[in-house]
Design a protein around this motif. Structure first.
Motif, PDB file in Angstrom:
ATOM      1  N   UNK A 383       0.842  -1.207   0.000  1.00  0.00           N
ATOM      2  CA  UNK A 383       0.000   0.000   0.000  1.00  0.00           C
ATOM      3  C   UNK A 383       0.875   1.254   0.000  1.00  0.00           C
ATOM      4  N   UNK A 384       0.670   2.084  -1.029  1.00  0.00           N
ATOM      5  CA  UNK A 384       1.281   3.428  -1.052  1.00  0.00           C
ATOM      6  C   UNK A 384       0.228   4.326  -0.413  1.00  0.00           C
ATOM      7  N   UNK A 385       0.420   4.591   0.896  1.00  0.00           N
ATOM      8  CA  UNK A 385      -0.724   4.975   1.734  1.00  0.00           C
ATOM      9  C   UNK A 385      -1.108   6.444   1.715  1.00  0.00           C
ATOM     10  N   UNK A 386      -0.220   7.315   1.289  1.00  0.00           N
ATOM     11  CA  UNK A 386      -0.512   8.741   1.487  1.00  0.00           C
ATOM     12  C   UNK A 386       0.058   9.635   0.385  1.00  0.00           C
ATOM     13  N   UNK A 387       0.480   9.040  -0.715  1.00  0.00           N
ATOM     14  CA  UNK A 387       1.317   9.776  -1.656  1.00  0.00           C
ATOM     15  C   UNK A 387       0.578  10.793  -2.515  1.00  0.00           C
ATOM     16  N   UNK A 388      -0.703  10.590  -2.765  1.00  0.00           N
ATOM     17  CA  UNK A 388      -1.397  11.579  -3.597  1.00  0.00           C
ATOM     18  C   UNK A 388      -1.649  12.857  -2.809  1.00  0.00           C
ATOM     19  N   UNK A 389      -2.038  12.725  -1.557  1.00  0.00           N
ATOM     20  CA  UNK A 389      -2.276  13.968  -0.791  1.00  0.00           C
ATOM     21  C   UNK A 389      -0.954  14.640  -0.447  1.00  0.00           C
ATOM     22  N   UNK A 390       0.078  13.847  -0.199  1.00  0.00           N
ATOM     23  CA  UNK A 390       1.376  14.459   0.132  1.00  0.00           C
ATOM     24  C   UNK A 390       1.979  15.182  -1.066  1.00  0.00           C
ATOM     25  N   UNK A 391       1.652  14.727  -2.265  1.00  0.00           N
ATOM     26  CA  UNK A 391       2.195  15.436  -3.440  1.00  0.00           C
ATOM     27  C   UNK A 391       1.317  16.629  -3.812  1.00  0.00           C
ATOM     28  N   UNK A 392       0.011  16.537  -3.548  1.00  0.00           N
ATOM     29  CA  UNK A 392      -0.890  17.640  -3.921  1.00  0.00           C
ATOM     30  C   UNK A 392      -0.698  18.840  -3.004  1.00  0.00           C
ATOM     31  N   UNK A 393      -0.524  18.580  -1.704  1.00  0.00           N
ATOM     32  CA  UNK A 393      -0.479  19.688  -0.751  1.00  0.00           C
ATOM     33  C   UNK A 393       0.656  20.675  -1.041  1.00  0.00           C
ATOM     34  N   UNK A 394       1.902  20.242  -1.218  1.00  0.00           N
ATOM     35  CA  UNK A 394       2.971  21.217  -1.514  1.00  0.00           C
ATOM     36  C   UNK A 394       2.701  21.991  -2.802  1.00  0.00           C
ATOM     37  N   UNK A 395       2.120  21.325  -3.795  1.00  0.00           N
ATOM     38  CA  UNK A 395       1.847  22.011  -5.072  1.00  0.00           C
ATOM     39  C   UNK A 395       0.804  23.112  -4.855  1.00  0.00           C
TER      40      UNK A 395
END
Ligand code: SPV
Ligand code: MG
Length: 426
Positions: A383-395
């Motif tokens: 499980x890649x558990x948090x990567x979409x929100x972690x990449x969206x937030x800084x952007x």
């Protein structure tokens, strides 16, 4: 001697368009049809609703088909080398570079590629649409995770989704490789990401009604199996209702963690005061959930927090065997170590006694290990558990800052998707 003809069929639902191409292929000579194995089908358009055997049976009864063979990869290399057909028949719609490859292989011995135009009759579109609609139905969707676990000869890869758009990213993202179209197998509805997206801490504050709304939002636009991060599962008396609700919705699995009281995110480790549940009480929760379950499809996966809470390997293994005994359909072993060693040791020791129960891991901190390596240790779900929100937030944060800095939005143009693209994205 009759010429030999080869045609590969990937479709599950056969309509007049397929029949027409089979008829034309059969006119060229003795027709062998390659039916994609379930594994190959999975790597191409997701889980087949009909199994290989069912698809084979249907195709073998079509007039003009001399024999049916299994095509267990997307590539034609093995089939062409073995059969050396005089003709390979295909529609004029190809994916990637396979057309050139097939032509090259045929040229080596004088074989020929025969292409027929892909049918665009609107009357057949309804079949394709119906096949697609079936994938959205809870009955079909729910069992997909178990099916995928049975079929896959590699760990399933799962990415988090926390709303419709991230669900679509998990659903649609594909990378074309030699012999596969690589994609995610399922989605993880993370408590951390679902909470963060709502601006709330990951402490079981976002209630189940709200979590169900997120699931529904994702389900409306996607078809892949869903694994829900069920936190602690709550009170046993509540958990039994939750299981039934999730099954009815078409969720494939819930993962519950062996903590009790105020749950905090595991990646805090021992920095946050958290209490592990007793083995007895957690087993009772698993047993109650399994007893409440209505279908064979649904999975209750037990998540062990012993390594997170520094309780040691022995405690983790003892719990794992007890949870399996209580009926857990899988074990998730979590760790926040930078190295995968403790997770790998757990997998080895668990596999000595338990060959078949799926192992789930979440390599967020020890993420230098590859899927292949984890697979060698018997891991079944990554499980890649948090990567979409972690990449969206800084952007998003960067864009907000830049607008304030410049008192206009011109400077963020290159960080943003063009308006035309966002309008036509969906
Ligand atoms: C989550 O994604 O919410 C999880 C996994 O529970 S972790 O954040 O690593 O604890
Ligand atoms: Mg969580």
């Amino acid at each position: 001697m009759a010429k030999t003809v080869f045609l590969s069929i990937g479709a599950e639902f056969i309509h007049g368009g397929h029949i027409a191409i089979i008829e034309k292929a059969a006119e060229l000579g003795e027709l062998t049809v390659g039916v994609l194995s379930d594994e190959a089908f999975m790597s191409y358009r997701g889980y087949p609703v009909l199994t290989y055997e069912e698809r084979c049976n249907i195709i073998s009864h079509i007039k003009g088909v001399s024999r049916v063979i299994k095509k267990d990869t997307l590539s034609y290399d093995k089939i062409i080398a073995e059969l050396r057909p005089d003709y390979v028949v295909h529609s004029d719609r190809w994916r990637g570079k396979s057309r050139e490859k097939v032509q090259k292989l045929l040229q080596q011995y004088g074989g020929e590629l025969v292409e027929f135009p892909y049918t665009d009759k609107s009357e057949y579109e309804i079949f394709d649409r119906q096949a697609e609609q079936l994938r959205y139905m809870p009955e079909i969707r729910r069992g997909k995770l178990r099916r995928a676990l049975q079929l896959a000869d590699r760990p399933l890869r799962v990415l988090e989704a926390h709303n419709g758009i991230t669900g679509l990213i998990v659903e649609k993202t594909q990378v074309e490789k030699e012999d596969e179209i690589r994609q995610f197998d399922a989605m993880w509805i993370s408590s951390l990401c679902d909470s963060t997206a709502k601006g709330k801490p990951d402490i079981e504050l976002v209630d189940m009604t709200s979590r169900e709304n997120t699931i529904n939002e994702i389900m409306e636009v996607t078809t892949k199996p869903i694994i829900l991060d069920g936190d602690t599962g709550g009170l046993i008396e509540h958990f039994v209702y939750r299981v039934k609700t999730l099954e009815r919705m078409g969720v494939s699995a819930i993962i519950i963690e062996d903590k009790i009281g105020l749950k905090k995110n595991s990646l805090f480790g021992t920095d946050a005061a958290q209490q592990q549940d007793s083995i007895e009480h957690f087993c009772e929760k698993i047993r109650a959930g399994k007893a409440a379950q209505m279908t064979k499809d649904f999975m209750i996966i037990a998540r062990i927090e012993s390594l997170i809470l520094a309780k040691g390997m022995e405690d983790a293994l003892k719990r794992a065997f007890a949870y399996v005994e209580a009926g857990a359909d899988g074990i998730m072993i979590h760790s926040k170590d930078k190295e995968p060693d403790e997770v790998l040791e757990f997998c080895e020791k668990f596999r000595e006694k338990c060959e078949d129960v799926p192992i789930v891991v979440v390599p967020t901190t020890y993420n230098h290990i590859t899927e292949k390596e984890l697979g060698k240790y018997g891991v079944n779900i990554i499980i890649y558990a948090n990567h979409l929100i972690r990449s969206a937030f800084p952007a998003m944060n960067k864009v907000a800052h830049t607008i304030l800095e410049n008192e206009r939005s011109l400077e963020v143009d290159e960080d943003c998707m063009p308006i035309k693209e966002i309008l036509t994205l969906i």
